[in-house]
Design an enzyme around this catalytic site. Structure first.
Site, short mmCIF file in Angstrom:
data_model
loop_
_atom_site.label_atom_id
_atom_site.label_comp_id
_atom_site.label_asym_id
_atom_site.label_seq_id
_atom_site.Cartn_x
_atom_site.Cartn_y
_atom_site.Cartn_z
CD GLU A 279 34.08 41.70 34.88
OE1 GLU A 279 34.26 41.67 35.87
OE2 GLU A 279 34.21 40.25 33.97
CB VAL B 95 36.74 45.08 36.18
CG1 VAL B 95 36.33 46.42 36.92
CG2 VAL B 95 36.27 43.63 37.06
CG ASP C 118 40.56 45.26 36.25
OD1 ASP C 118 39.67 45.44 34.51
OD2 ASP C 118 40.21 44.32 36.69
CE LYS D 90 40.77 38.24 38.65
NZ LYS D 90 41.54 38.13 36.99
N1 PSU Z 1 37.44 37.51 38.00
C1 PSU Z 1 36.62 36.82 38.26
N2 PSU Z 1 36.15 35.84 36.37
C2 PSU Z 1 37.38 37.12 35.70
C3 PSU Z 1 37.68 38.08 35.88
C4 PSU Z 1 37.54 38.47 37.31
O1 PSU Z 1 36.61 36.11 38.65
O2 PSU Z 1 37.60 36.58 34.34
C5 PSU Z 1 37.99 39.53 34.77
C6 PSU Z 1 37.44 40.43 35.10
O3 PSU Z 1 36.82 40.54 34.26
C7 PSU Z 1 38.29 41.20 35.02
C8 PSU Z 1 39.90 40.87 34.90
O4 PSU Z 1 38.10 42.52 34.55
O5 PSU Z 1 39.73 38.98 35.09
C9 PSU Z 1 40.72 41.10 34.92
O6 PSU Z 1 41.71 40.38 33.36
P1 PSU Z 1 43.51 41.51 33.16
O7 PSU Z 1 44.13 40.63 34.40
O8 PSU Z 1 43.62 40.35 32.00
O9 PSU Z 1 43.10 42.25 33.07
#
Ligand code: PSU
Ligand code: MN
Length: 313
Positions: free
Chosen positions: A32, A113, A149, A166
């Site tokens: 990614e 993701v 995701d 996370k």
């Molecule tokens: N995990 C990490 N760092 C990141 C992300 C996940 O350690 O930057 C990113 C991934 O790309 C994941 C995204 O798909 O955060 C999710 O973001 P959102 O909550 O805006 O969908």
């Protein structure tokens, strides 16, 4: 395996080595780009991007870092492409819903993701390594913030190796959503769902698998069973001696959540804000734990890609 039509399109650029490996059924691991562009500080991100690609090669597979540059899907990046992802402060963050307008307008962005899993699956790549999945945010009941995701993984046949979700998220709610959506979750060598920076989130998982061949067998069984093309989440804990100190984690995270609230940070900006807050206020310790988790995931994904190539070829 014959080459797929997606890779033949002019809007898609695939590196020669990825193309050859896919045509051969040789192991390929998708990586990614959002964790590089928006999850890690510059210039460390470029070193990490190169290191992760090397780790895939050392394990006998071909790395395919995914991004969109100038409206072109990139499956695998050359050095210049990786530098752009890591250096350009204006690079956007693309989930799968952003891909069509990005292609139409010639935009550039790192893929999350959901964006990466979508494109990798279209390219015929079955194994994908990342850090932590997006999921259900803690204030979901008021903001409705749940990462795209999860829904994308519910309809994409790909195996994602991650260190859980996370820890800035509501972990039990995210696990519940994965259950509702029908996404299989396997603990790798653990019966507790990992906690991203922490080896355990404290939440149990229903399945524990202990070696890459078993994971490949589960992937084969998914295909045999058919049905909706859902993903398989392989949850791989950061080694205990490399995790962030749990008390430090809990304290700094609570402060970060309060700071995000005060600053009125919402939407796509929430994740990068909290990750940066944790890095700053743990003196870099969260960054090291994050990197240890990602490294472990990339190594495991490489072994799974090898096992998968052996059963699928
Ligand atoms: N995990 C990490 N760092 C990141 C992300 C996940 O350690 O930057 C990113 C991934 O790309 C994941 C995204 O798909 O955060 C999710 O973001 P959102 O909550 O805006 O969908
Ligand atoms: Mn979100």
């Amino acid at each position: 395996m014959t080459e797929n039509a997606f890779l033949a399109d002019a809007a898609v650029h695939c590196t020669d080595e990825v193309r050859a490996a896919l045509a051969d059924g040789a192991p390929v691991v998708a990586l990614e780009s959002t964790i590089l562009a928006h999850g890690l500080p510059r210039p460390r991100n470029l070193a990490v991007g190169l290191e992760l690609e090397q780790a895939v090669r050392d394990g006998g597979a071909v790395p395919a870092t995914v991004a969109v540059l100038d409206g072109v899907v990139r499956i695998g990046l050359d050095r210049t492409g990786l530098e752009r992802v890591c250096d350009d402060p204006g690079l956007r963050k693309f989930g799968h819903r952003d891909l069509a307008p990005a292609l139409a307008t010639g935009a550039s962005g790192a893929t999350t993701v959901s964006g990466t899993a979508f494109l990798a699956a279209r390219a015929g790549i079955r194994v994908f390594a990342t850090g932590g999945l997006g999921g259900v945010h803690r204030d979901w009941t008021s903001t409705q913030d749940e990462s795209a995701d999860l829904a994308l993984l519910a309809r994409t046949r790909i195996t994602v190796v991650c260190a859980g979700v996370k820890s800035i998220l509501d972990v039990p709610a995210t696990l519940q959503r994965l259950e509702t959506l029908g996404v299989g979750v396997l603990g790798y060598g653990t019966d507790l769902f990992p906690g991203f920076y922490l080896s355990s989130s404290g939440c149990p998982v229903d399945w524990t698998l202990d070696d890459p061949a078993e994971v490949a067998a589960a992937m084969r069984a998914q295909d045999l069973l058919g049905g909706p093309g859902s993903a398989l989440v392989v949850a791989n804990p950061v080694p205990a001696d490399e995790q962030l100190h749990p008390q430090l984690h809990d304290r700094v995270l609570a402060e970060g959540l309060a700071a995000a609230d005060r600053a009125g940070v919402t939407g796509q900006a929430v994740t990068p804000f909290l990750l940066a807050h944790l890095t700053e206020h743990t003196g870099g310790a969260s960054l090291e734990a994050n990197l240890a988790a990602v490294r472990g995931n990339v190594r495991l994904a490489t072994r799974i890609a090898g096992a998968w190539s052996a059963v699928a070829r």
